[in-house]
Structure formats: structure tokens, C-alpha cells
Design an enzyme around this catalytic site. Structure first.
Site, short mmCIF file in Angstrom:
data_model
loop_
_atom_site.label_atom_id
_atom_site.label_comp_id
_atom_site.label_asym_id
_atom_site.label_seq_id
_atom_site.Cartn_x
_atom_site.Cartn_y
_atom_site.Cartn_z
N GLU A 130 4.27 5.90 3.57
CA GLU A 130 3.74 5.74 4.04
C GLU A 130 2.06 5.90 3.90
O GLU A 130 1.99 6.51 2.93
CB GLU A 130 3.74 7.19 5.04
CG GLU A 130 4.23 8.23 4.96
CD GLU A 130 3.19 8.58 4.11
OE1 GLU A 130 1.58 8.27 4.34
OE2 GLU A 130 2.78 9.41 3.08
N GLY A 151 1.52 10.60 -0.61
CA GLY A 151 1.60 9.74 0.11
C GLY A 151 2.18 8.54 -0.68
O GLY A 151 2.58 8.64 -2.11
N GLU A 152 2.13 7.72 0.19
CA GLU A 152 2.30 6.44 -0.50
C GLU A 152 3.97 5.60 -1.09
O GLU A 152 4.01 4.84 -1.45
CB GLU A 152 1.35 5.74 -1.78
CG GLU A 152 -0.06 6.17 -1.97
CD GLU A 152 -0.99 5.81 -2.85
OE1 GLU A 152 -0.23 4.89 -3.63
OE2 GLU A 152 -2.75 5.50 -2.27
N GLY A 153 4.64 6.56 -0.84
CA GLY A 153 5.81 6.92 -1.65
C GLY A 153 6.00 7.00 -3.00
O GLY A 153 7.16 6.92 -3.54
#
Length: 338
Positions: A164, A306-308
Site C-alpha cells: 500500500e 510499506g509499498e509491499g
């Protein structure tokens, strides 16, 4: 007239309450082969468990990782108007552009993992409502975001990584975690992308205000997600649901990703059995949330991006587990008496 995937919360709830089971037959065959490989039983520890987990949810006696899909959902949040983040909401738009140009950490990690990366901006990055004043999303808006996540998962995917992006979404994740598992802003809030103590005080206050305002509706996990969540969190919930329907195991990233899908566990004890938490985030609430879900994250590297990113980092670990299971000789093949 637009046809909606989910007509109302009850139709979504019905799917959440009837999760498809894993394949016991696949686990039997994987366990049988594992016991015949040239090593002491159980000596590869969690690698053996991960191979069985992959096969059980893929419904394959021979698991594979040919098609790994990594999806980053992006959204903005009205609660940022409360000063809960060290960064303005405009950064979400700039980072989506950076992702699409290949310039972010997740681009490099997905490439290294052999995963196909896609970035989906929800609602054109229009922010949710400020949840301290009203529900973050309308029921229709929430359901449409869930549906967008659901449709983003390809049926031929072997493994899904969920990530996300969204300024302010650690505040949203903390509020949703508190609604589902109890506690206050002080119990769940962390620094996110770098809040100072004054920012942390505003963050805790906003969470407590949201919990108080929507108290009458928080006994239902889906309504809690509608009132306190965000479009990107709703999309991750939808993607996790779709993965279950398509027999796709899921790697969750950090605190926000885990909170996003936590309503599936709150609705059904086995609702997240097809998901593994890839890493333990440095965001303080993530360890507590993993414990609430009965999960032991695969990695602990102090990440809080975050960001995967953590999910993508765990893909090579799964590839290693699979390589051992498929490539090792059995005792019979090695000419060793068992």
C-alpha cells in the site's frame, strides 16, 4: 446501469463467512515427499511448512511460483487534515508517479523477486472523509473499493504480494486495529513516516475521536472498516478475498496491509489462513496485530517503508523453500538406505 460486484455489505459478508478450504490432498503428497528427502525430518524448519502452505492453497501437490503478482494500492485520507502525518497528502500522488517510473524501492525489490508489479490508485486519489467527523467512506464507496481490489487479482497467479501507499494510513490502520481488537490510540499508534511527539499526540487523539464517534457501529468488522478505513485498505481486503477464491496464497506486507485484511479474521477464524505476514514492521502496532491474528512473521528486518517491500523481500525465501523441496534427491535416488 453499473453492475456492482457486491450489492451491499451482506453480500460481501456472506463471502467472508464461507472461505474456501485448503487442499488436504496436496498437503499429503507434499508431506510424503518431504519425509523422503535427504535430510533429517523437519531439519529445514519453516521452509518445509512454507512449501506445504503454498501447495495447500494453490491446490497443487507440486507448488509453483511462475506467476507472482505484487499489487500496491494507493489512497488518500481525510484524517490527514488533523495533522496526523509528517508529510502532506500530495506526496501520495508524487510517489505513485515514482512507482510508475520505476524509481521506488518496491520496483527494485519486485524485480529482484521475479514479481510483476502493478500500482492502483483508488478513487483517483480523492481522499476519504475525516473519520473523526463522519464515516471515512460511504457503504457504496467502500464496496466499490473492495470490488476493485477483488478484480485486480488474476486467476492464474501463483502468489500474491499485497502492499500500500497513502499518507496518513498508519493512523487509519491503528484506528481499525483498535476497533477490531480493543485498545486506544495510545495502544496502537506509531510514528509512521516520521511523526514527532506533537504529531503523535494528534494521531492518538484522532484515533480516539474516531473510535468514540463510531462506537455504535464497530461490532461489525466490515462496518468498522467502512467507518475507519480507507480506499486502499478496502481494496487490499478485496484482493485477499479474491485470492482465496482463485486458490492463490498471499504475502502481506506491514502494519497497514495486515490491518486492512484483519476484518477477514475477525469475521471467521480461518479467514486469513491463506495469508502469511511477510515481515514484522518496525511500526509498534504490527507485532501486537500479528499476535492478535495468531501469526509469526517470516522476516524481521526493521522495515517501516510499506509499498509491499517486506512482502517482495519474502518471495525469494519461498523460492528457496520450493527449490529444496523440488530439487533435492530422495534417499532412494541418492542410494541411501532410509
Amino acid at each position: 446501469m453499473q453492475q456492482h460486484l457486491f450489492s451491499d455489505l451482506n453480500s460481501l459478508r456472506a463471502l467472508c463467512l464461507s472461505p474456501l478450504p485448503p487442499s488436504a490432498n496436496a498437503v499429503h503428497h507434499i508431506t510424503e515427499r518431504e519425509g523422503a528427502l535427504t535430510k533429517p525430518p523437519g531439519s529445514l524448519g519453516r521452509l518445509e511448512e512454507l512449501t506445504a502452505w503454498l501447495g495447500s492453497w494453490q491446490h497443487r501437490a507440486t507448488p509453483r511460483l511462475n506467476h507472482v503478482q505484487c499489487i500496491v494500492f494507493a489512497g488518500n485520507h481525510g484524517v490527514t487534515e488533523r495533522g496526523v502525518s509528517a508529510w502532506p497528502a500530495a506526496v501520495t500522488t508524487l510517489m505513485v508517479k515514482n512507482f510508475r517510473e520505476g524509481g521506488a524501492a518496491i520496483n527494485q525489490l519486485a524485480l529482484n523477486a521475479g514479481a510483476e508489479l502493478s500500482v492502483i490508485a483508488l478513487e483517483g486519489l480523492r481522499p476519504t472523509h475525516d473519520f473523526t467527523l463522519r464515516p471515512a467512506m460511504t457503504e457504496r464507496g467502500f464496496l466499490d473499493a473492495v470490488a476493485e481490489g477483488f478484480r485486480a487479482v488474476r486467476p492464474d497467479t501463483d502468489l500474491l504480494c499485497l502492499g500500500e501507499l497513502g499518507i496518513g494510513n498508519t493512523t487509519v490502520a491503528a484506528a481499525l486495529a483498535a476497533a477490531l481488537f480493543g485498545g486506544t490510540g495510545a495502544d496502537w499508534a506509531g510514528p509512521g513516516a516520521g511523526s514527532d511527539e506533537a504529531g503523535m499526540a494528534r494521531k492518538r487523539a484522532a484515533i480516539d475521536s474516531g473510535l468514540k464517534r463510531h462506537q455504535a457501529f464497530l461490532s461489525d468488522p466490515l462496518t468498522a472498516a467502512q467507518c475507519l478505513g480507507g480506499y486502499e485498505l478496502a481494496a487490499m481486503l478485496g484482493a485477499a478475498l479474491a485470492a482465496r477464491q482463485h486458490h492463490v496464497p498471499v504475502l502481506l506486507d506491514g502494519f497497514v496491509s495486515t490491518a486492512a485484511v484483519a476484518p477477514l479474521h475477525a469475521l471467521h477464524d480461518e479467514g486469513l489462513a491463506h495469508c502469511q505476514i511477510a515481515h514484522c514492521s518496525a511500526e509498534p502496532g504490527h507485532k501486537r496485530l500479528a499476535q492478535a491474528l495468531g501469526q509469526n512473521p517470516l522476516l524481521d528486518l526493521g522495515l517501516r517503508l510499506g509499498e509491499g517491500s517486506g512482502a517482495a523481500l519474502a518471495v525469494p525465501l519461498l523460492r528457496a523453500a520450493l527449490a529444496c523441496h523440488l530439487g533435492m534427491h530422495t534417499f532412494a535416488e541418492a542410494g541411501i538406505a532410509a
